[in-house]
Structures are given as structure tokens and as C-alpha cells.
Design an enzyme around this catalytic site. Structure first.
Site, short mmCIF file in Angstrom:
data_model
loop_
_atom_site.label_atom_id
_atom_site.label_comp_id
_atom_site.label_asym_id
_atom_site.label_seq_id
_atom_site.Cartn_x
_atom_site.Cartn_y
_atom_site.Cartn_z
N HIS A 162 15.50 -9.06 -21.40
CA HIS A 162 15.72 -8.81 -19.96
C HIS A 162 16.77 -7.73 -19.70
O HIS A 162 16.89 -7.24 -18.59
CB HIS A 162 16.14 -10.12 -19.27
N ASP A 213 21.75 -1.64 -15.75
CA ASP A 213 21.06 -2.90 -15.46
C ASP A 213 19.67 -2.82 -16.05
O ASP A 213 18.99 -1.80 -15.91
CB ASP A 213 20.94 -3.07 -13.93
C1 GDG Z 1 19.15 -10.13 -15.89
C2 GDG Z 1 19.30 -8.62 -16.11
C3 GDG Z 1 17.15 -8.28 -14.88
C4 GDG Z 1 22.39 -13.68 -6.95
N1 GDG Z 1 23.28 -14.25 -6.11
C5 GDG Z 1 22.63 -15.27 -5.54
C6 GDG Z 1 21.32 -15.33 -6.00
N2 GDG Z 1 21.20 -14.34 -6.88
C7 GDG Z 1 19.95 -14.04 -7.60
C8 GDG Z 1 19.30 -12.80 -7.05
C9 GDG Z 1 18.45 -12.37 -8.24
C10 GDG Z 1 19.26 -12.86 -9.44
O1 GDG Z 1 20.21 -13.79 -8.96
C11 GDG Z 1 20.02 -11.73 -10.10
O2 GDG Z 1 19.09 -10.96 -10.81
P1 GDG Z 1 19.44 -9.50 -11.32
O3 GDG Z 1 18.19 -8.89 -11.82
O4 GDG Z 1 20.04 -8.74 -10.19
O5 GDG Z 1 20.57 -9.66 -12.41
P2 GDG Z 1 20.96 -10.51 -13.75
O6 GDG Z 1 21.41 -11.87 -13.41
O7 GDG Z 1 21.97 -9.67 -14.42
O8 GDG Z 1 19.61 -10.61 -14.63
C12 GDG Z 1 18.61 -7.86 -14.98
C13 GDG Z 1 17.02 -9.79 -14.83
O9 GDG Z 1 17.72 -10.41 -15.91
C14 GDG Z 1 15.57 -10.23 -14.90
O10 GDG Z 1 14.93 -9.71 -16.02
O11 GDG Z 1 16.61 -7.73 -13.69
O12 GDG Z 1 18.69 -6.46 -15.21
O13 GDG Z 1 20.67 -8.26 -16.18
O14 GDG Z 1 17.22 -13.05 -8.25
O15 GDG Z 1 18.58 -13.13 -5.90
N3 GDG Z 1 20.41 -16.23 -5.60
C15 GDG Z 1 20.81 -17.15 -4.67
N4 GDG Z 1 22.09 -17.17 -4.20
C16 GDG Z 1 23.02 -16.26 -4.60
O16 GDG Z 1 24.16 -16.32 -4.15
N5 GDG Z 1 19.93 -18.05 -4.23
#
Ligand code: GDG
Length: 498
Positions: A173, A389
Site C-alpha cells: 500500500h 504517499d
Molecule cells: C496507506 C498509504 C494508501 C482519516 N481520518 C479519519 C478517517 N480517515 C481515513 C480517510 C482515509 C484513510 O483514513 C486514510 O487513508 P490514506 O490513503 O490517506 O492514508 P494511510 O492511512 O497512510 O494509508 C496510502 C492507503 O494505505 C491505501 O492503500 O492510499 O498511501 O499510506 O480513508 O478517510 N476516517 C474517519 N475519521 C477520521 O477522522 N472516519
């Protein structure tokens, strides 16, 4: 005849096994006397749930607690979930240590220096072996096992040693770094050998797949590495007895689910309320990130501070809402990052705010999914500006949550999502002047142009949703080329993945 193998039990009949560091469940211990399982929804689980249901599926992962005690029984609908236990020491060494203080920074351009520690490595080895044993015990004869992410890179080879009959996929990821960075890792060969236990290794972007193929060429000279781009598959590694395919499968979000949520009346009402509370005439900028040093929150705040200092925005006409979800809080770099961000917020509000009107609303908390959708709906400008990212789901969620075609997306060039969401306003977050200019351009964007861009972005995200991601990976794992028809109508291709 199915012969018993190490780690297998009579109950090992799953056709499809997901192995991930975390279960999509957690134990709620608010009431210590009666802990309860709760669902942790997310894109991965919504993509995989239909497959888990239609095939005899199982999910092995850590349940998020190191209590060591017996877990309460799982609710009936969740019996496919199999908790893998971790001790307190393993949580510290395998999870916080090797996974998040060695691999995480190394794979993100070494934005902070990775720590290399032999005892963390031993813990990583032991925990990966345990996950492999659980997967081996769950998988039925000839099953498909899909291993997820950097915490479990040794599992493919360990599992193959236990169960040569299963088909193994691995998906990373996070970014896969260029060889010159990866080669710093003292255990580099073991990690590459671990991954090569899979039949298919998937990365978010073609660049990650290319980095991996180059690395294999350098580390394992005897092997034949061919670049043979065909749909999602970019190359192959020919081992003595089998072939490993390497490809790019950009992950996405449950676009239809988010759109439904965004259109629901309670969410729309909450959006209107947020706008009233923040000031009807103010432009709202929004950031939503785990509080991680890769997400560029500090640079974003500094760019906003620059706009305020130059008088290009004021607390009367603009507000930045930053949700910073607590993350990995015992790790030093994370604690220091939090302190820096909070000091910066204080500084900006102190210098540019007035009673009843501060320019930055900072929330160090997790909000629920409906609140998140309402915030997406309220934002005039969404700021997704990581320093590096793998993909970044927030960018895609924002787009999915804007059926009204409102709002503009400022997106870092260094997010994987930038390779697909080319109609966003792209920015180099390391360049303070450019950052301010792009923020100002987004705030002042012409409405018609904004709607045009949003329509194109939405078209992409709806076609390439998380179901498309899962099905294209599994289609390749089962021998296809990876060209799966996209779009909401093209969802379960169970024939392809069976
Ligand atoms: C890894 C990789 C890749 C965040 N704050 C809240 C909340 N979130 C949710 C968001 C989103 C998720 O968390 C974060 O996803 P990201 O993709 O931005 O980042 P990582 O956690 O670093 O994920 C990344 C991912 O894996 C998938 O392959 O895209 O690059 O680093 O869904 O919405 N959700 C809620 N409340 C919050 O306060 N409900």
C-alpha cells in the site's frame, strides 16, 4: 487426497484468505468487564467483503489489543475473522519498531531517518512466521491467499514453504523506494526473497513496480527479469521453478457508497450547519490526515501562514479546518511532529486571529464517517499535500463525495493519486512560493472551470473504484492480463477470480 501439513487444522477450508496486519474489527474495551467487538469500516473491507462472502473467505489479522487474555467470541456475521495475537513486546518491536520506524520512513524517501535495529528485525521475523502459520491453517486446498502491506513482506515465502499448493498475491500500500534507498536496509535480501514467495506482487504505481524489478536485477543476478508490460503487469521474475509477476494496481475508494452518504439528508444538513458555524461568507479549506510526518501538514500550515502574512487571505474571509487523526503516538518522530504542528497552529491563530474568529481550526481526533462526508461537502478547497504517499485515499474520497461538482482539490505531485487525478491543482509541497500560489489559485478558482475539473475527476474515480482495484488484482493473480472492464456496472467478476 489432502495430506495434513504443518499448521493446518480440520477447519482449514477457506477458498480465499486475506492476511493483513489489522483485522477490520477492533475490541472496544471501554467497559473493561465486557469488551465488545466493533467493525472498523474502510475501503479494503468494503472491496473484499463481497468476495469473502461469496467464496468461503477468511481474514487473518491482529485485533488491535495486546491484552494477551482470551478474546470474547466474535459476532455471528464475523466468524470469518481470525485474530492473530501480538504480545506487548511484539507490538513495540515488530509494529512500532521495524514496521513503523524502519520500513515506513525508508519507503517514504527517508523523510526522517530510519532506525535499523537487530532485535526489531527478529521480532518482525517471528511475527511474520506466525501470520504465515495462521494463513496456512485457514487456507483450504488450492486456496487463494492475499497478503497486504509492508508489515508482512516475509509472509509470501514463509507461507509457500508451509503450503506450496496455495496461490499467493501480495499488495504493497505504500511506495516502493528506488533501489539506492532500499539497499540501505541491512535485511534487504531477506525482504526481497520474502516477497518473491508470491505469484503476483502488486504496487500502487508503475514506478514502484519498476523500482522492485531493478532491485531484483541487482540483488539476484542469476534470475531472469523481463520487462513485458501488458495491461497491469509490468514485468516477470523467472525463478528456477516458477514465475513471479509484478504489476501496478492503484487502489481506490468505495465511490458509490461515499456518494450515497454525501447525498443523504442528514449529511447535507450537517454540511449546511458546518458552513453556518464557520461563517457563511468564509472560504473553507480542509485537510484530513493521519498525524504523520509524510502527510506534509506542517508545510501546509506554513503555506497558509504565508498567505495570511502577505494579506492574500484573512481570518475574516478564509478558514482552514485540519483534522489530524491520532497515529503511532509512542514513536518519537510522531510525537515531535505533533508538537511542531500544534505550535504552528498556535502561532498562526495568535498572530492572525481575533476573538471569535481564528484562521485555523485544528482537531486532533477521529471523526465518524458521516461527519467526514459532511466536511468534504463543506470544503471549498481540499488540501491533500503529502511529501510522499503510496496513493492517498482522502483525495479520491473528496471527489467521490462531491456529486454537486463543487470544491477544488489541491493535490501534491508526490501522492500516488496525482498520477490519475491529473485534473486536480497539482503542487510541489516543498516549494513554499508555489504552494501559496496554488492555494490562492484554488481559493479564487472560477466556478465553471472548477465544475469542469470536478466532473473529469469524478468520472475517473467512479470508473476506477475499489471494486475495480480488487477484481483487477485477483484477475491477474488467477492468470488474466489485468484488463478488467471498469465502472460501477462492472463489479463482481467472480468467474475471473474463482
Ligand atoms: C496507506 C498509504 C494508501 C482519516 N481520518 C479519519 C478517517 N480517515 C481515513 C480517510 C482515509 C484513510 O483514513 C486514510 O487513508 P490514506 O490513503 O490517506 O492514508 P494511510 O492511512 O497512510 O494509508 C496510502 C492507503 O494505505 C491505501 O492503500 O492510499 O498511501 O499510506 O480513508 O478517510 N476516517 C474517519 N475519521 C477520521 O477522522 N472516519
Amino acid at each position: 487426497m489432502d495430506t495434513p501439513r504443518p499448521g493446518r487444522t480440520a477447519a482449514s477450508d477457506a477458498d480465499f484468505v486475506v492476511v493483513a496486519n489489522r483485522l477490520p474489527l477492533h475490541l472496544d474495551t471501554t467497559d473493561l468487564d465486557a469488551p465488545r467487538w466493533r467493525r472498523s469500516p474502510g475501503g479494503l473491507v468494503s472491496a473484499l467483503e463481497p468476495i469473502l462472502r461469496t467464496r468461503r473467505g477468511a481474514w487473518a489479522g491482529w485485533a488491535g489489543t495486546v491484552t494477551g487474555g482470551a478474546h470474547p467470541a466474535l459476532p455471528d456475521q464475523d466468524t470469518r475473522m481470525h485474530p492473530v495475537p501480538l504480545t506487548e513486546d511484539e507490538y513495540r518491536d515488530y509494529y512500532e519498531g521495524f514496521s513503523n520506524a524502519t520500513l515506513w520512513p525508508l519507503f517514504h524517501d527517508a523523510v526522517v531517518p530510519p532506525d535499523f535495529d537487530q532485535s526489531w528485525w527478529h521480532s518482525y521475523l517471528g511475527v511474520n512466521q506466525r501470520f504465515a502459520q495462521h494463513a496456512a491453517a485457514l487456507a483450504g486446498p488450492g486456496a487463494t491467499v492475499w497478503v497486504q502491506d509492508y508489515q508482512l513482506m516475509l509472509v509470501p515465502a514463509m507461507l509457500r514453504a508451509l503450503r506450496p499448493d496455495v496461490r499467493i498475491g501480495f499488495f504493497l500500500h505504500i511506495p516502493f523506494p528506488p533501489p539506492e534507498l532500499f539497499l540501505q536496509l541491512p535485511w534487504r535480501s531477506q525482504i526481497v526473497d520474502g516477497l518473491l514467495g508470491a505469484d503476483l506482487i502488486g504496487f500502487q504505481l508503475p514506478g514502484g513496480a519498476e523500482n522492485f524489478l531493478q532491485l531484483v536485477r541487482r540483488l539476484r543476478r542469476g534470475e531472469d527479469v523481463s520487462r513485458a508490460p501488458h495491461a497491469s503487469v509490468l514485468g516477470r521474475v523467472l525463478l528456477r521453478d516458477r514465475e513471479v509477476r509484478v504489476g501496478a494496481f492503484p487502489i481506490s475508494v468505495d465511490a458509490a457508497g461515499l456518494e450515497d452518504l454525501a447525498r443523504s439528508e442528514p449529511v447535507r444538513e450537517r454540511t449546511r450547519q458546518i458552513r453556518r458555524q464557520l461563517g457563511e461568507r468564509r472560504r473553507i479549506m480542509l485537510g484530513v490526515d493521519r498525524l504523520d510526518y509524510t502527510k506534509g501538514i506542517d508545510q501546509r500550515l506554513r503555506a497558509f501562514e504565508g498567505l495570511l502574512a502577505a494579506g492574500r487571505a484573512t481570518a475574516q474571509d478564509t478558514v482552514l479546518v485540519q483534522i489530524a487523526t491520532p497515529s503511532r503516538e509512542r514513536i518519537g518522530h510522531y510525537r515531535r511532529q505533533r508538537a511542531r504542528i500544534e505550535a504552528r497552529v498556535g502561532q498562526i491563530n495568535g498572530a492572525f486571529g481575533q476573538v471569535g474568529q481564528v484562521p485555523v481550526h485544528y482537531l486532533h481526533t477521529t471523526v465518524d464517517r458521516s461527519e467526514l462526508a459532511a466536511l468534504y461537502g463543506a470544503a471549498d478547497v481540499m488540501l491533500v499535500t503529502p511529501l510522499r504517499d503510496g496513493m492517498n485515499l482522502v483525495a479520491k474520497e473528496f471527489v467521490a463525495a462531491r456529486p454537486d461538482l463543487g470544491g477544488s482539490l489541491v493535490l501534491s505531485e508526490f501522492a500516488g493519486a496525482a498520477q490519475e487525478l491529473t485534473r486536480a491543482l497539482l503542487v510541489n509541497p516543498h516549494h513554499p512560493v508555489e504552494f501559496q500560489d496554488v492555494m490562492a489559485a484554488a481559493l479564487g478558482q472560477d466556478e465553471t472551470e472548477g465544475r469542469r475539473r470536478m466532473r473529469d475527476l469524478r468520472h475517473h474515480v467512479r470508473e476506477r473504484d475499489v471494486h475495480h482495484w480488487a477484481h483487477s488484482f485477483l484477475a491477474v493473480l488467477h492468470g488474466g492480463s489485468g484488463s478488467v472492464p471498469s465502472g460501477p456496472g462492472a463489479t463482481p467478476q467472480t468467474a475471473d477470480v474463482a
